[in-house]
Write an enzyme that holds these catalytic residues in place. Sequence first.
Site, PDB file in Angstrom:
ATOM      1  N   THR A 199      60.485  -9.441  46.357  1.00 15.83           N
ATOM      2  CA  THR A 199      59.922 -10.701  46.870  1.00 15.83           C
ATOM      3  C   THR A 199      58.712 -11.095  46.036  1.00 15.83           C
ATOM      4  O   THR A 199      57.966 -10.227  45.548  1.00 15.83           O
ATOM      5  CB  THR A 199      59.512 -10.573  48.354  1.00 15.83           C
ATOM      6  OG1 THR A 199      58.545 -11.578  48.654  1.00 15.83           O
ATOM      7  CG2 THR A 199      58.912  -9.229  48.686  1.00 15.83           C
TER       8      THR A 199
ATOM      9  N   SER B  95      51.778  -7.819  53.817  1.00 11.71           N
ATOM     10  CA  SER B  95      52.236  -7.236  55.086  1.00 11.71           C
ATOM     11  C   SER B  95      52.848  -5.888  54.756  1.00 11.71           C
ATOM     12  O   SER B  95      53.085  -5.579  53.574  1.00 11.71           O
ATOM     13  CB  SER B  95      53.308  -8.125  55.736  1.00 11.71           C
ATOM     14  OG  SER B  95      54.535  -8.008  55.014  1.00 11.71           O
TER      15      SER B  95
ATOM     16  N   TYR C  52      55.890  -5.068  55.386  1.00  9.83           N
ATOM     17  CA  TYR C  52      57.198  -5.386  54.788  1.00  9.83           C
ATOM     18  C   TYR C  52      57.049  -5.600  53.280  1.00  9.83           C
ATOM     19  O   TYR C  52      57.790  -5.023  52.479  1.00  9.83           O
ATOM     20  CB  TYR C  52      57.793  -6.632  55.451  1.00  9.83           C
ATOM     21  CG  TYR C  52      58.705  -7.399  54.528  1.00  9.83           C
ATOM     22  CD1 TYR C  52      59.913  -6.854  54.103  1.00  9.83           C
ATOM     23  CD2 TYR C  52      58.335  -8.648  54.011  1.00  9.83           C
ATOM     24  CE1 TYR C  52      60.734  -7.542  53.205  1.00  9.83           C
ATOM     25  CE2 TYR C  52      59.149  -9.328  53.128  1.00  9.83           C
ATOM     26  CZ  TYR C  52      60.337  -8.773  52.730  1.00  9.83           C
ATOM     27  OH  TYR C  52      61.143  -9.428  51.834  1.00  9.83           O
ATOM     28  N   HIS C  53      56.100  -6.451  52.873  1.00  7.54           N
ATOM     29  CA  HIS C  53      55.928  -6.717  51.437  1.00  7.54           C
ATOM     30  C   HIS C  53      55.552  -5.430  50.697  1.00  7.54           C
ATOM     31  O   HIS C  53      55.969  -5.216  49.556  1.00  7.54           O
ATOM     32  CB  HIS C  53      54.855  -7.788  51.218  1.00  7.54           C
ATOM     33  CG  HIS C  53      55.284  -9.152  51.689  1.00  7.54           C
ATOM     34  ND1 HIS C  53      54.844  -9.703  52.867  1.00  7.54           N
ATOM     35  CD2 HIS C  53      56.141 -10.059  51.148  1.00  7.54           C
ATOM     36  CE1 HIS C  53      55.396 -10.913  53.025  1.00  7.54           C
ATOM     37  NE2 HIS C  53      56.196 -11.137  52.002  1.00  7.54           N
TER      38      HIS C  53
ATOM     39  N   LYS D 125      58.437  -3.411  49.653  1.00  8.34           N
ATOM     40  CA  LYS D 125      59.080  -3.953  48.449  1.00  8.34           C
ATOM     41  C   LYS D 125      58.348  -3.476  47.190  1.00  8.34           C
ATOM     42  O   LYS D 125      58.964  -3.206  46.154  1.00  8.34           O
ATOM     43  CB  LYS D 125      59.106  -5.476  48.491  1.00  8.34           C
ATOM     44  CG  LYS D 125      59.954  -6.055  49.596  1.00  8.34           C
ATOM     45  CD  LYS D 125      61.430  -5.910  49.273  1.00  8.34           C
ATOM     46  CE  LYS D 125      62.297  -6.784  50.141  1.00  8.34           C
ATOM     47  NZ  LYS D 125      63.713  -6.538  49.984  1.00  8.34           N
TER      48      LYS D 125
HETATM   49  N1  LIG Z   1      65.583 -14.966  52.879  1.00  8.74           N
HETATM   50  C1  LIG Z   1      64.511 -15.075  52.125  1.00  8.74           C
HETATM   51  O1  LIG Z   1      63.858 -16.120  52.108  1.00  8.74           O
HETATM   52  C2  LIG Z   1      64.084 -13.921  51.266  1.00  8.74           C
HETATM   53  C3  LIG Z   1      63.015 -14.103  50.371  1.00  8.74           C
HETATM   54  C4  LIG Z   1      62.637 -13.043  49.559  1.00  8.74           C
HETATM   55  C5  LIG Z   1      63.297 -11.834  49.628  1.00  8.74           C
HETATM   56  N2  LIG Z   1      64.316 -11.676  50.517  1.00  8.74           N
HETATM   57  C6  LIG Z   1      65.005 -10.386  50.558  1.00  8.74           C
HETATM   58  O2  LIG Z   1      66.390 -10.577  50.440  1.00  8.74           O
HETATM   59  C7  LIG Z   1      67.088  -9.626  51.240  1.00  8.74           C
HETATM   60  C8  LIG Z   1      68.020 -10.341  52.198  1.00  8.74           C
HETATM   61  O3  LIG Z   1      67.254 -11.204  53.017  1.00  8.74           O
HETATM   62  P1  LIG Z   1      67.891 -12.032  54.190  1.00  8.74           P
HETATM   63  O4  LIG Z   1      67.019 -13.193  54.431  1.00  8.74           O
HETATM   64  O5  LIG Z   1      69.332 -12.209  53.920  1.00  8.74           O
HETATM   65  O6  LIG Z   1      67.682 -11.028  55.403  1.00  8.74           O
HETATM   66  P2  LIG Z   1      68.718 -10.629  56.574  1.00  8.74           P
HETATM   67  O7  LIG Z   1      67.963  -9.795  57.543  1.00  8.74           O
HETATM   68  O8  LIG Z   1      69.418 -11.830  57.090  1.00  8.74           O
HETATM   69  O9  LIG Z   1      69.760  -9.711  55.781  1.00  8.74           O
HETATM   70  C9  LIG Z   1      69.564  -8.354  55.532  1.00  8.74           C
HETATM   71  C10 LIG Z   1      70.793  -7.647  56.055  1.00  8.74           C
HETATM   72  O10 LIG Z   1      70.682  -6.247  55.755  1.00  8.74           O
HETATM   73  C11 LIG Z   1      71.130  -5.519  56.867  1.00  8.74           C
HETATM   74  N3  LIG Z   1      70.504  -4.186  56.811  1.00  8.74           N
HETATM   75  C12 LIG Z   1      69.192  -3.876  56.897  1.00  8.74           C
HETATM   76  N4  LIG Z   1      69.026  -2.555  56.822  1.00  8.74           N
HETATM   77  C13 LIG Z   1      70.254  -2.010  56.668  1.00  8.74           C
HETATM   78  C14 LIG Z   1      70.729  -0.680  56.560  1.00  8.74           C
HETATM   79  N5  LIG Z   1      69.894   0.363  56.598  1.00  8.74           N
HETATM   80  N6  LIG Z   1      72.056  -0.480  56.404  1.00  8.74           N
HETATM   81  C15 LIG Z   1      72.925  -1.536  56.382  1.00  8.74           C
HETATM   82  N7  LIG Z   1      72.527  -2.818  56.499  1.00  8.74           N
HETATM   83  C16 LIG Z   1      71.206  -3.041  56.654  1.00  8.74           C
HETATM   84  C17 LIG Z   1      70.700  -6.340  58.071  1.00  8.74           C
HETATM   85  O11 LIG Z   1      71.444  -6.047  59.231  1.00  8.74           O
HETATM   86  C18 LIG Z   1      70.920  -7.767  57.578  1.00  8.74           C
HETATM   87  O12 LIG Z   1      72.204  -8.259  57.910  1.00  8.74           O
HETATM   88  C19 LIG Z   1      66.043  -8.790  51.946  1.00  8.74           C
HETATM   89  O13 LIG Z   1      65.841  -7.596  51.239  1.00  8.74           O
HETATM   90  C20 LIG Z   1      64.817  -9.668  51.882  1.00  8.74           C
HETATM   91  O14 LIG Z   1      63.656  -8.898  51.899  1.00  8.74           O
HETATM   92  C21 LIG Z   1      64.725 -12.690  51.338  1.00  8.74           C
END
Ligand SMILES: NC(=O)c1ccc[n+]([C@@H]2O[C@H](COP(=O)([O-])OP(=O)(O)OC[C@H]3O[C@@H](n4cnc5c(N)ncnc54)[C@H](O)[C@@H]3O)[C@@H](O)[C@H]2O)c1
Length: 384
Positions: free
Chosen positions: A144, A179, A181-182, A185
């Site tokens: 991120t 945070s 979370y960050h 990462k």
């Molecule tokens: N959406 C955004 O704006 C954004 C921005 C920057 C980074 N990200 C990163 O992109 C990735 C996806 O984000 P998103 O928005 O789709 O989030 P999301 O929560 O919708 O998707 C993540 C998926 O991973 C699954 N998951 C988590 N831990 C797991 C595990 N141990 N085993 C199996 N499945 C697992 C969750 O159930 C979920 O369906 C994340 O790593 C997030 O940090 C997202």
Amino acid sequence: MRVLILGGDGYLGWPTSMALAARGYDICAVDNYLRRNIARETDSEALMPSPHLPSRAELFHALHGGKIRVEIMDCTDYRRLEWLVRDFAPDAVVHYAEQPSAPYSMIGFVEARRTLVNNLEATFNIVWAILEHAPNCHLVKLGTMGEYGTPNIDIEEGWLDVEHNGRRHKFLYPRQGGSLYHTTKVLDTDLLWFYARTYGLRVTDLMQGPVYGLDTAEAAMDPRLAPNFHYDDIFGTVVNRFLVQAVTGVPLTVYGRGGQTRGYLNLKDTLQCIALALDNPVPAGQLRILNQFTEQFTVNQLAERVRAAGRVLGLDVRVQPIPNPRKEMEEHYYNARHSGLLELGLQPHPMTEQVLVEMLGRVARHKEVIDVRKLLPRVAWNKP
Ligand SMILES: NC(=O)c1ccc[n+]([C@@H]2O[C@H](COP(=O)([O-])OP(=O)(O)OC[C@H]3O[C@@H](n4cnc5c(N)ncnc54)[C@H](O)[C@@H]3O)[C@@H](O)[C@H]2O)c1
């Protein structure tokens, strides 16, 4: 190409699975429904219900013909993950499977620990499963832009040349997550760099900004194929919250002074970036870091854009600054490089008024089930 998608039920994982299957790739989508479970536990469910992963994959197959293999399993379970990597023999892994909510990670000990353990263990396990069973596999990992924080100097693309006492060396760009979370990462990136330089892992770490949008070529086939849309303070991004507030007549809640600048991108561009990363794998032993966003603006500018789009639909959109629940700079210098993906061929879809108008229209169709109580911050960055 055989691509394993970890987190395939998620906001990004599901549209990615469909888009890559539509390209003719062999896809296996893995998820343990952590997001759905946390959303239920915290009363943060998505605005539109979405069928579980096997049903969505069946529907996609029926409508499109593309096949998505589904495995419901936890990536923190190493034995199952290594079995899957051996069995599926991926050419590439797209790793989305983390707990992605900053507010959730700041609720208290249980949530912080769950975020830390889940995110680091999932990353650690996929690294080992690749090293042991698919050593040529390209790991495309979602980081991120929040890893960099808001430093008072230009943000480079992952690395910084440092000159010190007359000597130079290239280091990972200094990072300071806002945070827990960050911070997970940031720790992931350190793990990836360690395994790349030590054991020859090939990795692309995508420093992504907040993503918005629901519109993809495959999702347009049926509303049940749409990605999840959260609008609450825990899983909803600022864009989604503002859209829902505009539709329901609740003033847009700008946190603090609203000068927080971030880099944003359209969901369509996330799909492009993933495809570009997969099409251009890195050599063994390399950690390539790409900043994944297309436009940067402040929260106040975002509120103005939503207000202008609302006007087109006859909505009276007001803005109401509220005390900032987070610990972050509310006015700061921000200039982040993001040329790597453009050089690979990214064609950005900017956040035009038309894009916002379409999203407002989509949200408005579900107005009657919006729970406006979920829009206010429930989590503050206070000491527990
Ligand atoms: N959406 C955004 O704006 C954004 C921005 C920057 C980074 N990200 C990163 O992109 C990735 C996806 O984000 P998103 O928005 O789709 O989030 P999301 O929560 O919708 O998707 C993540 C998926 O991973 C699954 N998951 C988590 N831990 C797991 C595990 N141990 N085993 C199996 N499945 C697992 C969750 O159930 C979920 O369906 C994340 O790593 C997030 O940090 C997202």
